[in-house]
Each structure stands twice: as structure tokens, then as C-alpha cells.
Design a protein around this motif. Sequence first.
Motif, PDB file in Angstrom:
ATOM      1  N   ALA A 240      15.153 -16.462  11.561  1.00  0.00           N
ATOM      2  CA  ALA A 240      15.968 -15.540  10.770  1.00  0.00           C
ATOM      3  C   ALA A 240      16.913 -16.350   9.887  1.00  0.00           C
ATOM      4  O   ALA A 240      18.131 -16.228   9.957  1.00  0.00           O
ATOM      5  N   THR A 241      16.326 -17.204   9.059  1.00  0.00           N
ATOM      6  CA  THR A 241      17.096 -18.148   8.249  1.00  0.00           C
ATOM      7  C   THR A 241      17.202 -17.719   6.784  1.00  0.00           C
ATOM      8  O   THR A 241      17.478 -18.540   5.917  1.00  0.00           O
ATOM      9  N   GLY A 242      16.957 -16.446   6.514  1.00  0.00           N
ATOM     10  CA  GLY A 242      17.092 -15.966   5.148  1.00  0.00           C
ATOM     11  C   GLY A 242      15.779 -15.996   4.389  1.00  0.00           C
ATOM     12  O   GLY A 242      14.703 -16.217   4.961  1.00  0.00           O
ATOM     13  N   ALA A 243      15.878 -15.760   3.078  1.00  0.00           N
ATOM     14  CA  ALA A 243      14.683 -15.671   2.239  1.00  0.00           C
ATOM     15  C   ALA A 243      15.003 -16.238   0.866  1.00  0.00           C
ATOM     16  O   ALA A 243      16.152 -16.557   0.553  1.00  0.00           O
ATOM     17  N   ARG A 244      13.971 -16.346   0.056  1.00  0.00           N
ATOM     18  CA  ARG A 244      14.122 -16.927  -1.278  1.00  0.00           C
ATOM     19  C   ARG A 244      13.253 -16.152  -2.267  1.00  0.00           C
ATOM     20  O   ARG A 244      12.251 -15.538  -1.876  1.00  0.00           O
ATOM     21  N   PRO A 245      13.585 -16.165  -3.543  1.00  0.00           N
ATOM     22  CA  PRO A 245      12.790 -15.416  -4.521  1.00  0.00           C
ATOM     23  C   PRO A 245      11.493 -16.133  -4.877  1.00  0.00           C
ATOM     24  O   PRO A 245      11.396 -17.353  -4.769  1.00  0.00           O
ATOM     25  N   ASP A 246      10.514 -15.360  -5.304  1.00  0.00           N
ATOM     26  CA  ASP A 246       9.272 -15.911  -5.836  1.00  0.00           C
ATOM     27  C   ASP A 246       9.473 -16.141  -7.328  1.00  0.00           C
ATOM     28  O   ASP A 246       9.527 -15.193  -8.107  1.00  0.00           O
ATOM     29  N   LEU A 247       9.604 -17.387  -7.729  1.00  0.00           N
ATOM     30  CA  LEU A 247       9.824 -17.726  -9.134  1.00  0.00           C
ATOM     31  C   LEU A 247       8.544 -18.110  -9.856  1.00  0.00           C
ATOM     32  O   LEU A 247       8.561 -18.306 -11.076  1.00  0.00           O
ATOM     33  N   ASP A 248       7.435 -18.201  -9.137  1.00  0.00           N
ATOM     34  CA  ASP A 248       6.186 -18.626  -9.767  1.00  0.00           C
ATOM     35  C   ASP A 248       5.695 -17.638 -10.812  1.00  0.00           C
ATOM     36  O   ASP A 248       5.122 -18.023 -11.832  1.00  0.00           O
ATOM     37  N   MET A 249       5.908 -16.342 -10.561  1.00  0.00           N
ATOM     38  CA  MET A 249       5.348 -15.334 -11.466  1.00  0.00           C
ATOM     39  C   MET A 249       5.983 -15.382 -12.853  1.00  0.00           C
ATOM     40  O   MET A 249       5.409 -14.904 -13.826  1.00  0.00           O
ATOM     41  N   THR A 250       7.164 -15.982 -12.963  1.00  0.00           N
ATOM     42  CA  THR A 250       7.842 -16.044 -14.257  1.00  0.00           C
ATOM     43  C   THR A 250       7.768 -17.433 -14.885  1.00  0.00           C
ATOM     44  O   THR A 250       8.563 -17.770 -15.756  1.00  0.00           O
ATOM     45  N   ARG A 251       6.801 -18.212 -14.456  1.00  0.00           N
ATOM     46  CA  ARG A 251       6.697 -19.596 -14.947  1.00  0.00           C
ATOM     47  C   ARG A 251       6.545 -19.657 -16.466  1.00  0.00           C
ATOM     48  O   ARG A 251       7.025 -20.593 -17.103  1.00  0.00           O
ATOM     49  N   GLU A 252       5.878 -18.678 -17.085  1.00  0.00           N
ATOM     50  CA  GLU A 252       5.661 -18.689 -18.534  1.00  0.00           C
ATOM     51  C   GLU A 252       6.766 -17.966 -19.302  1.00  0.00           C
ATOM     52  O   GLU A 252       6.666 -17.801 -20.518  1.00  0.00           O
TER      53      GLU A 252
ATOM     54  N   GLY B 191       0.790  -1.214   0.000  1.00  0.00           N
ATOM     55  CA  GLY B 191       0.000   0.000   0.000  1.00  0.00           C
ATOM     56  C   GLY B 191       0.819   1.259   0.000  1.00  0.00           C
ATOM     57  O   GLY B 191       0.278   2.369  -0.060  1.00  0.00           O
ATOM     58  N   ALA B 192       2.137   1.128   0.069  1.00  0.00           N
ATOM     59  CA  ALA B 192       3.058   2.256   0.013  1.00  0.00           C
ATOM     60  C   ALA B 192       4.387   1.735  -0.501  1.00  0.00           C
ATOM     61  O   ALA B 192       4.637   0.519  -0.526  1.00  0.00           O
ATOM     62  N   VAL B 193       5.248   2.639  -0.919  1.00  0.00           N
ATOM     63  CA  VAL B 193       6.563   2.204  -1.396  1.00  0.00           C
ATOM     64  C   VAL B 193       7.381   1.696  -0.209  1.00  0.00           C
ATOM     65  O   VAL B 193       7.128   2.034   0.939  1.00  0.00           O
ATOM     66  N   GLY B 194       8.371   0.854  -0.514  1.00  0.00           N
ATOM     67  CA  GLY B 194       9.256   0.350   0.527  1.00  0.00           C
ATOM     68  C   GLY B 194       8.556  -0.487   1.573  1.00  0.00           C
ATOM     69  O   GLY B 194       8.907  -0.432   2.756  1.00  0.00           O
ATOM     70  N   ALA B 195       7.577  -1.280   1.156  1.00  0.00           N
ATOM     71  CA  ALA B 195       6.790  -2.046   2.123  1.00  0.00           C
ATOM     72  C   ALA B 195       7.656  -3.009   2.926  1.00  0.00           C
ATOM     73  O   ALA B 195       7.428  -3.207   4.123  1.00  0.00           O
ATOM     74  N   ASN B 196       8.650  -3.614   2.282  1.00  0.00           N
ATOM     75  CA  ASN B 196       9.516  -4.530   3.029  1.00  0.00           C
ATOM     76  C   ASN B 196      10.341  -3.784   4.072  1.00  0.00           C
ATOM     77  O   ASN B 196      10.491  -4.249   5.212  1.00  0.00           O
ATOM     78  N   LEU B 197      10.886  -2.625   3.705  1.00  0.00           N
ATOM     79  CA  LEU B 197      11.629  -1.816   4.673  1.00  0.00           C
ATOM     80  C   LEU B 197      10.745  -1.428   5.847  1.00  0.00           C
ATOM     81  O   LEU B 197      11.194  -1.400   6.995  1.00  0.00           O
ATOM     82  N   ASP B 198       9.500  -1.117   5.569  1.00  0.00           N
ATOM     83  CA  ASP B 198       8.599  -0.692   6.627  1.00  0.00           C
ATOM     84  C   ASP B 198       8.399  -1.787   7.664  1.00  0.00           C
ATOM     85  O   ASP B 198       8.162  -1.501   8.837  1.00  0.00           O
ATOM     86  N   SER B 199       8.524  -3.051   7.246  1.00  0.00           N
ATOM     87  CA  SER B 199       8.324  -4.158   8.180  1.00  0.00           C
ATOM     88  C   SER B 199       9.458  -4.277   9.191  1.00  0.00           C
ATOM     89  O   SER B 199       9.291  -4.925  10.221  1.00  0.00           O
TER      90      SER B 199
ATOM     91  N   TRP C  70      12.478 -10.585   0.584  1.00  0.00           N
ATOM     92  CA  TRP C  70      12.166 -10.453   2.013  1.00  0.00           C
ATOM     93  C   TRP C  70      10.802 -11.009   2.371  1.00  0.00           C
ATOM     94  O   TRP C  70      10.605 -11.577   3.450  1.00  0.00           O
ATOM     95  N   SER C  71       9.836 -10.866   1.491  1.00  0.00           N
ATOM     96  CA  SER C  71       8.478 -11.323   1.802  1.00  0.00           C
ATOM     97  C   SER C  71       8.288 -12.814   1.574  1.00  0.00           C
ATOM     98  O   SER C  71       7.184 -13.337   1.745  1.00  0.00           O
ATOM     99  N   GLN C  72       9.363 -13.519   1.190  1.00  0.00           N
ATOM    100  CA  GLN C  72       9.317 -14.981   1.042  1.00  0.00           C
ATOM    101  C   GLN C  72      10.376 -15.611   1.953  1.00  0.00           C
ATOM    102  O   GLN C  72      11.388 -16.128   1.483  1.00  0.00           O
ATOM    103  N   PRO C  73      10.192 -15.558   3.269  1.00  0.00           N
ATOM    104  CA  PRO C  73      11.227 -16.077   4.174  1.00  0.00           C
ATOM    105  C   PRO C  73      11.403 -17.579   4.045  1.00  0.00           C
ATOM    106  O   PRO C  73      10.455 -18.312   3.752  1.00  0.00           O
ATOM    107  N   ASN C  74      12.635 -18.016   4.269  1.00  0.00           N
ATOM    108  CA  ASN C  74      12.891 -19.447   4.337  1.00  0.00           C
ATOM    109  C   ASN C  74      12.198 -20.032   5.564  1.00  0.00           C
ATOM    110  O   ASN C  74      12.029 -19.355   6.577  1.00  0.00           O
TER     111      ASN C  74
END
Length: 437
Positions: A307-319, A40-48, A159-163
Motif C-alpha cells: 500500500a505504497t501509493g500509485a503513479r500516473p501513466d505518462l506513456d499515453m501522452t508521449r507525443e 467493462g463498467a464505469v468506476g472500475a477502480n472503485l469496484d476493486s 490507482w491502476s498503476q500502483p507503486n
Amino acid sequence: MNQIDATLPVAVLGAGPVGLAAAAHLRASGLTPLLLEAGGAVGANLDSFRHVRLFSPWRYNVDKVARRLLEGTGWTMPDPDALPSAGELLDGYLAPLAALPAIADVLHLRHRVSAITRVDADKVKTRGRAESPFLARAETPDGPRDYLARAVIDATGTWSQPNPLGANGIPAIGEAALAARIAYGMPDVLGAQRARYANKRVLVVGAGHSAAGTLLALAQLAAEHRDTQLVWATRGSQLARVFGGGDADGLPARGQLGQRLQALRDSGQLEMRQSFPIHALQEAHGRITALDADGNSIGGIDEIVCATGARPDLDMTRELRTRHDPWLESTDALAPLIDPNEHSCGSVRPHGHRELAHPETGYYAVGAKSYGRAPNFLLATGYEQVRSVVAALAGDLAGADDVQLDLPETGVCNTRRVYQQPASSCCTVKAANATCC
């Protein structure tokens, strides 16, 4: 077959620091960005984690082109050597940048991109593929909407996809059932969430800077609330990376963070459990027990911070025709430069549009997403990445190839290979243009 319209925008996914920098570079190059942000605003991950003090000073956190745009409106750069909190970076830099008409006019909030494809071409189709526009489907407050673009710069981060807590890369048994007792990332234990952790037995899992910062905050909480107990569990036994390079670190705050954590461990103020890969969680009488695969346990837990890190969301680029490193999930050509299994220092060689490109012409993953699961990303890297990518999209290949990456030294070698060597055989500082320690 549709032809790519030169007037179509370049879709930028994610309005964090790197995505906003990409939009600024596109504007400066005469290209039109289309900035799609899930929050809902820029920098949403930073805001967390706005309460967290960053270990990189302002000089590394502000993009040069974005700075010029801001200074044209009277904005003043903060002290380059001062350390902002995530909230200060968001409020003092990203929010004013996003408010500039050149950015605000193309910014779409609450637009979560769920899929990217090509118009009239699924992943299988080859003929005419490179001449077909991209189609980005976004979930918006008004329902799904499709956007066309001539290229895509994916700065959605990780950041929004934590391990998960489980040591095998999948959730521990019982992790989902106990989700309400687990915080992922860096909770505000001294502020908004103080009551959740005060006078509780808290297990922190992880061996990176996020775990270090949380442990130090919890130690301060324990000094104020004496019944607070700290337990630190790590999957491995080598902690050189999190303890850092001390005085040899080019980012003094990062070196100090490691030194403070090491002092906390040595003080006996926390229970340390190394080589404890979590396999399962069990709850009884309101308390949680963490178990490894051999049945060893850590009991009496009230709350867990993962706090074990994060991973990318690869689903959106499936096609799309993407090529990722099979274990880091980073952009394929970038993996040899950043692989924590092989790369012995925390900084990397200069890289730009060529290393970030995929077989899908016109699609680039940048920022933390380009690093996949590798943990050593710095904002300065992302800013140079987008400068190179935008130059390539604008047809300036000479400029795109002239990559200048000036990163602070880590002062530590941090791979398993180096751990196994005598300390005298490992460097303490990596030169900015070196390829290894």
C-alpha cells in the motif's frame, strides 16, 4: 493542415467519478463529450475496493452538475453526512449517472486509450499544431480504433498503476517472481479474500490511509482467526500523516481511522518495523523474507499487501507537449500547492484550468492524475477542476477563473519540515482559504 472542427467532441479519458463529472459538465455547457473507459463498467477502480468505507461523506463525493442531472430523473441524494462505501458510491451514484441517456450515448466501455497525439503532427512539429485535432487511439474489443477530438480531459487516475514494493521507486529484487503473493492496494481481507489471509503472517507495507484501512481489517480478521499475525513496515519513522489530526480533522472518519490505527499499534497486536525500506524479497520453504539494503530482515511471511501509493501513466501522452513536475509527476503548475515534501497541510489552494493546462493547448490532466504521485487528492477537488476546465473550453473564462475550492480541514501538518519542528509550532487546523499552516 487539418483545422479543428468545432463539432468534434471533447474526449474524456476514464469513466470514474471525475471523468463522469466532466461528461456531465460538458453536456450542461452544450459541448459533446466522448467518454472512453478501459474497464467493462464505469468506476472500475472503485469496484476493486468496493468493500472499503470512505472517510469522506456523500456531500463531498457527488458533483453538483451531475446531481442536478440525476435529480431530474427522480434520483434522491443520500444523507449528505453519511459515509458511503466505494461500492455504494459506485452503485448508488456513478452507475445511475452513467445510465442517463446524455452520458450513456457517448460512453464507450473496454476502450483503453494507449496513445494521444495530434493529427498529422508528432511531438516535434510546431506549425499549425494548435489548429490540428487530437487523435486518441483506443484498444477496443474489435481492435485498435482512432477517435478525433477538439480537446482532451484526461481523468485516467493513478490507482491502476500502483507503486512497487521496493523503496527506491523500482520493484524490489524478487518482487516480480513473488507477484502471486503480493496484493497491491486494499484487498478484501474480511470478505472475498478472507481465506487468503486468515491464519497467515501478513506483511503490510505503507504509511498512508490504504495501509491503515488494511491493517485495521486484518486486526479484525485476527480476532476471528487467532493464528493471523500482522506485521507493519514503513519506509520512514514519522507517522503523523497516517495517524492524522484526530478530533481536529474536518473529516471525522479520517481522524478516527488514524486514532484506531495508533491504538492498534500501541496495543501490541502487530509487529511494527519502522525505517525499513525494502530492498529484496527471498523465498525459502514456502515463506518470504523481506530484506533492507543493510541485511535487516522480516521473516516468516505468507502474504504481502503493498500500500505504497500509485503513479500516473505518462506513456499515453508521449507525443504531446506536456510539462510535469520532475519529482511528483503532477501537472507542473500544481506541484507547489501539493508537494508533500514542502506542503504542510492536507488541503490545497483553489486551482483550475490555468494550473491544469499543459503546453499542449487543449489537453488537461484532472483528478488524481493531475496530482501525480502526491497522495492528498479528494474527489471534491476533481469536481471543481473539471468545472473550471469545461468552462474554459466553453469560452467562459470568467467562470473558469472563479474557482471555489471548499475542502475539509485535515487537522494535521504532515511534512518532513514540520516534523522537525516542536509540536507547538505546528498548526492543528488549516483554514479553507489559507495557503499554509
